[in-house]
Each structure stands twice: as C-alpha cells, then as structure tokens.
Scaffold this motif. Structure first.
Motif, short mmCIF file in Angstrom:
data_model
loop_
_atom_site.label_atom_id
_atom_site.label_comp_id
_atom_site.label_asym_id
_atom_site.label_seq_id
_atom_site.Cartn_x
_atom_site.Cartn_y
_atom_site.Cartn_z
N ILE A 73 0.85 -1.19 0.00
CA ILE A 73 0.00 0.00 0.00
C ILE A 73 0.88 1.24 0.00
CG2 ILE A 73 -1.66 1.33 1.36
CD1 ILE A 73 -2.82 -1.29 2.33
N GLY A 74 0.49 2.23 -0.79
CA GLY A 74 1.16 3.52 -0.79
C GLY A 74 0.26 4.55 -0.12
N VAL A 75 0.82 5.38 0.72
CA VAL A 75 0.05 6.43 1.39
C VAL A 75 0.77 7.76 1.20
CG1 VAL A 75 -1.00 4.89 3.09
CG2 VAL A 75 1.17 5.96 3.61
N ASP A 76 -0.01 8.84 1.17
CA ASP A 76 0.53 10.18 1.05
C ASP A 76 0.29 10.92 2.36
OD1 ASP A 76 1.27 10.01 -1.72
OD2 ASP A 76 -0.86 10.10 -2.21
N ALA A 77 1.23 11.81 2.70
CA ALA A 77 1.11 12.57 3.94
C ALA A 77 2.03 13.77 3.88
CB ALA A 77 1.47 11.69 5.14
N VAL A 78 1.89 14.64 4.86
CA VAL A 78 2.81 15.75 5.05
C VAL A 78 3.78 15.32 6.14
CG1 VAL A 78 3.03 18.16 5.76
CG2 VAL A 78 1.09 17.45 4.36
N PRO A 97 -6.18 4.41 1.83
CA PRO A 97 -7.36 3.93 1.09
C PRO A 97 -8.65 4.01 1.91
CG PRO A 97 -5.51 2.44 0.76
CD PRO A 97 -5.08 3.44 1.79
N LEU A 98 -8.54 4.07 3.24
CA LEU A 98 -9.74 4.14 4.08
C LEU A 98 -10.17 5.55 4.43
CD1 LEU A 98 -8.96 1.22 6.55
CD2 LEU A 98 -10.47 1.21 4.58
N GLY A 99 -9.35 6.55 4.13
CA GLY A 99 -9.71 7.93 4.45
C GLY A 99 -8.50 8.75 4.85
N ILE A 100 -8.77 9.92 5.42
CA ILE A 100 -7.71 10.85 5.80
C ILE A 100 -7.66 10.96 7.32
CG2 ILE A 100 -6.90 13.24 5.67
CD1 ILE A 100 -8.21 13.44 2.95
N GLN A 101 -6.45 10.84 7.88
CA GLN A 101 -6.22 11.03 9.30
C GLN A 101 -5.49 12.36 9.50
OE1 GLN A 101 -7.11 9.08 11.97
NE2 GLN A 101 -8.27 7.90 10.48
N VAL A 111 7.58 0.71 6.84
CA VAL A 111 7.86 1.54 5.67
C VAL A 111 8.98 0.90 4.86
CG1 VAL A 111 8.64 3.80 4.89
CG2 VAL A 111 7.08 3.62 6.84
N LEU A 112 8.69 0.62 3.60
CA LEU A 112 9.69 0.07 2.69
C LEU A 112 10.52 1.19 2.08
CD1 LEU A 112 10.84 -2.34 1.13
CD2 LEU A 112 9.03 -2.00 -0.54
#
Length: 116
Positions: A73-78, A97-101, A111-112
């Motif tokens: 899974i890839g996730v985006d964040a600040v 994929p489930l929403g924004i935290q 983390v790979l």
C-alpha cells in the motif's frame, strides 16, 4: 461489577544468579554492530551517511511525502518528524485507502521506502 481474577505467569529464572532471564545487564557485554576490527574508513562512511539522513529529515518537515509500505500500500502525507531511534515517522494529513487522518505515526518497520 466484580473484577475477574487473572492468573499470573511467572517466567523461569535466567541462567545466571542475577535473574536476568538470559539478558545481560552489563552494557560492556553488549554485542557490537561493527565487526571486530572494522576500518576507520568504514566507520567514517557510516557516520557521513547517518549525518546526511538526519539532515534530510530536518529539511523535509512540512513537505508532502509518499510512503510505500511492506504490504504493497502507498500512502501520502505531510512529513512532520522522525524520532531519535528511527522507530516512527510523525505525519500529518495521512491519506490512506480508508480515508484521511489528521495526524499519525508510521512505524519505520512498516515503511519500505519514502520520497518527497
């Protein structure tokens, strides 16, 4: 309500008289990460890489980042920060994929790769 009693599991004593359960409490007996006789050049190269990594983390605060996790899974964040032991990354606005935290901690072991 009456609390339910919980049994206590007692671990056996360690092999030595200190009762350390197999773990040495003597910091001098800690296994070294470096192989015996590691060259000063190799130690200098590791120190330089560590310094570059820490400077990267310092400059990355507040920048958008993409994290690739081991499960694909890839996730985006600040990007916010990383702890001293590099155990976790603190991020804001984590998009999964489930929403924004609003804020989250990502375990470094999950983390790979990550990029900015």
């Amino acid at each position: 309500p009456i609390p339910v009693p919980v049994g206590i599991l007692r671990l056996p004593r360690g092999p030595d008289a200190s009762g350390s359960r197999g773990f040495s409490r003597d910091p001098r007996r800690r296994p070294s990460r470096d192989s015996p006789g590691a060259s000063p050049e190799a130690q200098g190269a590791r120190a330089l890489l560590r310094e570059r990594f820490l400077r990267l983390l310092g400059a990355a605060r507040g920048r958008p980042a993409r994290f690739s996790l081991w499960n694909g899974i890839g996730v985006d964040a600040v990007f916010g920060a990383a702890d001293v032991e590099s155990v976790a990354f603190q991020v804001d606005s984590l998009r999964t994929p489930l929403g924004i935290q609003g804020a989250a901690l990502l375990r470094c072991s999950d983390v790979l790769a990550f990029s900015f």
